[in-house]
Enzyme design. Structure first.
Site, PDB file in Angstrom:
ATOM      1  N   SER A   1      40.040  47.388  42.038  1.00 26.07           N
ATOM      2  CA  SER A   1      39.434  46.086  42.254  1.00 26.07           C
ATOM      3  C   SER A   1      37.966  46.189  42.652  1.00 26.07           C
ATOM      4  O   SER A   1      37.135  46.635  41.870  1.00 26.07           O
ATOM      5  CB  SER A   1      40.245  45.325  43.309  1.00 26.07           C
ATOM      6  OG  SER A   1      39.813  43.996  43.437  1.00 26.07           O
TER       7      SER A   1
ATOM      8  N   ASP B   1      34.589  40.731  40.210  1.00 29.80           N
ATOM      9  CA  ASP B   1      34.753  42.071  40.773  1.00 29.80           C
ATOM     10  C   ASP B   1      35.215  43.014  39.664  1.00 29.80           C
ATOM     11  O   ASP B   1      35.290  42.634  38.495  1.00 29.80           O
ATOM     12  CB  ASP B   1      35.721  42.061  41.963  1.00 29.80           C
ATOM     13  CG  ASP B   1      37.124  41.616  41.572  1.00 29.80           C
ATOM     14  OD1 ASP B   1      37.281  40.981  40.526  1.00 29.80           O
ATOM     15  OD2 ASP B   1      38.065  41.908  42.327  1.00 29.80           O
TER      16      ASP B   1
ATOM     17  N   ASP C   1      37.980  44.349  38.563  1.00 29.80           N
ATOM     18  CA  ASP C   1      39.105  44.064  37.660  1.00 29.80           C
ATOM     19  C   ASP C   1      39.176  42.599  37.253  1.00 29.80           C
ATOM     20  O   ASP C   1      40.150  42.176  36.626  1.00 29.80           O
ATOM     21  CB  ASP C   1      40.433  44.519  38.271  1.00 29.80           C
ATOM     22  CG  ASP C   1      40.862  43.676  39.464  1.00 29.80           C
ATOM     23  OD1 ASP C   1      39.984  43.109  40.137  1.00 29.80           O
ATOM     24  OD2 ASP C   1      42.074  43.597  39.738  1.00 29.80           O
TER      25      ASP C   1
ATOM     26  N   ASP D   1      39.560  39.687  38.859  1.00 32.81           N
ATOM     27  CA  ASP D   1      40.498  38.688  39.386  1.00 32.81           C
ATOM     28  C   ASP D   1      39.900  37.808  40.478  1.00 32.81           C
ATOM     29  O   ASP D   1      40.596  36.974  41.036  1.00 32.81           O
ATOM     30  CB  ASP D   1      41.801  39.336  39.865  1.00 32.81           C
ATOM     31  CG  ASP D   1      41.613  40.257  41.065  1.00 32.81           C
ATOM     32  OD1 ASP D   1      40.461  40.490  41.490  1.00 32.81           O
ATOM     33  OD2 ASP D   1      42.636  40.767  41.571  1.00 32.81           O
TER      34      ASP D   1
END
Length: 456
Positions: A100, A247, A249, A251
């Site tokens: 992340s 960010d 990833d 999400d």
């Protein structure tokens, strides 16, 4: 939380805390676990742009097929893409390789259940037993899980088409186009780099992207949602109407208005809640938040006649509350926003699209949309420690927290909590001024450091 899996999967420094062996064994367990339930599973696997993702992707895939399940590789994509694909195409499981917002040298493995939401603790508990070598607890008498043989061996399939399907889904989620809007996108050199600019361009926006050239080591490096100052400069320098930062990833989303003011997840929740309420689409007239949300959000919601509930920190807890109670909107201050009509997890690109939809439909700037929500100053300090639990249960630390809480009264609040993904404790204080916040944070931080449990 277990030894390996926290609130957002298995996370650690690649090659040290999280190795190829860990990934292989997780894959071995997943394939075997599916066979125990009488089927050959189909598992969707994606990754972000970290250098170590290739190692972990191939290791977990090898483990899965060796135990008798099929792997479908989406390659570099966002966590929401994996969740969407698992739910839409009825995969049995999803695996996302990402840490992340962490720096490139960290990585993680997130497990997605067949409904597109994060896997439950019962599954990760069993995986932890296998990682610890406790085969007896799994009912296995041998020294390891059995390998698949013959036609039971799995296969690996290229499934890049799922990314195209996801992009089409994102475009279909908005009811208007964004012609003449000048939009900045900070893709954090992460998974959103090849998706977000294409989506906004397809909707007619004039897109000004930054940090879209991942090289394996620059993910989240002075870029993205956790380093919003880069997007602030970009928006001001180019005179943009709005900016969105994601960010690693993809999400989470943090927004920046035309003047360079930052709008975090709380502001985003407010403007979406107001818009949905006005169209009678805010289910049960309720927003799901976490304990980290600002008091200013709650006061603004109350003034608008909107109810709210609070959960523990973590978008999985937000989604669980939404699912159990039939709510349609929830999220975190950090920028994970869940719109249950469209997604089962926080989706940064979707969030940005829905913000743009509100701006276009209501013909208002982002600043105008969030103006009624007056957020209290809030300061958060993270301290790396050797034992999170020991710090949070220390008598001296608890006393310091209570002293601050009593002093603030109804004019602020304090929260000390363990990170679910790092060896960190977080101190958060809200008050009527930044000076009061800083003094209170420093007071509690001093008590934490005096425990002798802080890392240098």
């Amino acid at each position: 939380m277990g030894k390996y899996f926290g609130t957002d999967g298995f996370r650690g420094e690649a090659g040290i805390g999280l190795t190829a062996t860990h990934a292989y064994k997780i894959g071995r367990f997943l394939g075997w676990w599916g066979r125990q339930n009488g089927k050959k599973m189909r598992v969707a696997v994606g990754k972000d742009t970290r250098l170590s993702c290739y190692m972990l992707e191939y290791a977990v895939s090898a483990g899965i097929v060796a135990s008798g399940a099929d792997v479908y590789l989406l390659h570099v994509t966002t966590t929401p893409n994996i969740c969407f694909t698992v739910a839409l195409e009825q995969f049995d499981m999803g695996v996302m390789i990402s840490a992340s917002h962490n720096p490139y040298h960290d990585n993680g493995i997130k497990l997605i259940g067949k409904n597109g939401a994060k896997a439950d603790d019962a599954l990760t508990d069993q995986i932890e037993r296998y990682l610890e070598g406790d085969l007896a607890a799994l009912g296995v008498q041998d020294n390891d899980l059995p390998f698949a043989t013959g036609t039971d061996i799995g296969r690996i399939v290229d499934h890049e088409a799922a990314r195209i399907r996801y992009i089409q889904h994102l475009i279909s989620c908005v009811d208007c186009e964004f012609h003449d809007f000048r939009i900045g996108l900070d893709c954090a050199n992460g998974a959103a780099s090849s998706i977000a600019p294409a989506v906004f361009t397809a909707l007619g926006a004039l897109v000004y992207p930054i940090h879209t050239k991942p090289n394996g080591t620059n993910i989240n490096s002075k870029a993205g949602a956790l380093h919003i100052e880069s997007l602030v400069r970009h928006v001001r320098l180019n005179g943009l109407d709005v900016g969105f930062a994601f960010d690693g990833d993809g999400d989470r989303c943090i927004a920046v208005d035309a003047t360079g003011e930052v709008v975090n997840g709380d502001g985003i929740l407010y403007l979406l809640a107001k818009h949905l309420q006005g169209r009678e689409r805010l289910e049960k007239n309720t927003v799901v938040t976490t304990v980290m949300s600002n008091l200013g959000l709650y006061k603004a919601l109350e003034e608008s006649g909107i109810s709210y509930v609070k959960t523990a920190v973590g978008d999985r807890f937000v989604y669980e509350s939404m699912q159990q109670n039939g709510f349609s909107l929830g999220g975190e201050q950090a920028g994970h926003v869940i719109l249950s009509q469209y997604a089962t997890t926080g989706d940064g690109i979707l969030t940005a699209l829905k913000i743009m939809e509100v701006m276009a439909c209501e013909a208002k700037t982002l600043a105008e949309l969030v103006a009624p929500a007056h957020m209290l100053p809030q300061i958060t300090k993270n301290l790396s420690v050797t034992d999170k639990s020991a710090v949070c249960t220390s008598g001296a630390v608890i006393a310091a927290v209570e002293a601050v809480r009593e002093r603030l009264g109804d004019n602020g609040r304090v929260l000390l909590r363990e990170s679910g993904t790092e060896p960190v404790v977080r101190i958060m204080v809200e008050a009527i001024s930044e000076e009061i916040c800083q003094r209170a944070v420093d007071e509690i931080a001093t008590a934490v450091k005096q425990t002798g449990l802080c890392l240098p």
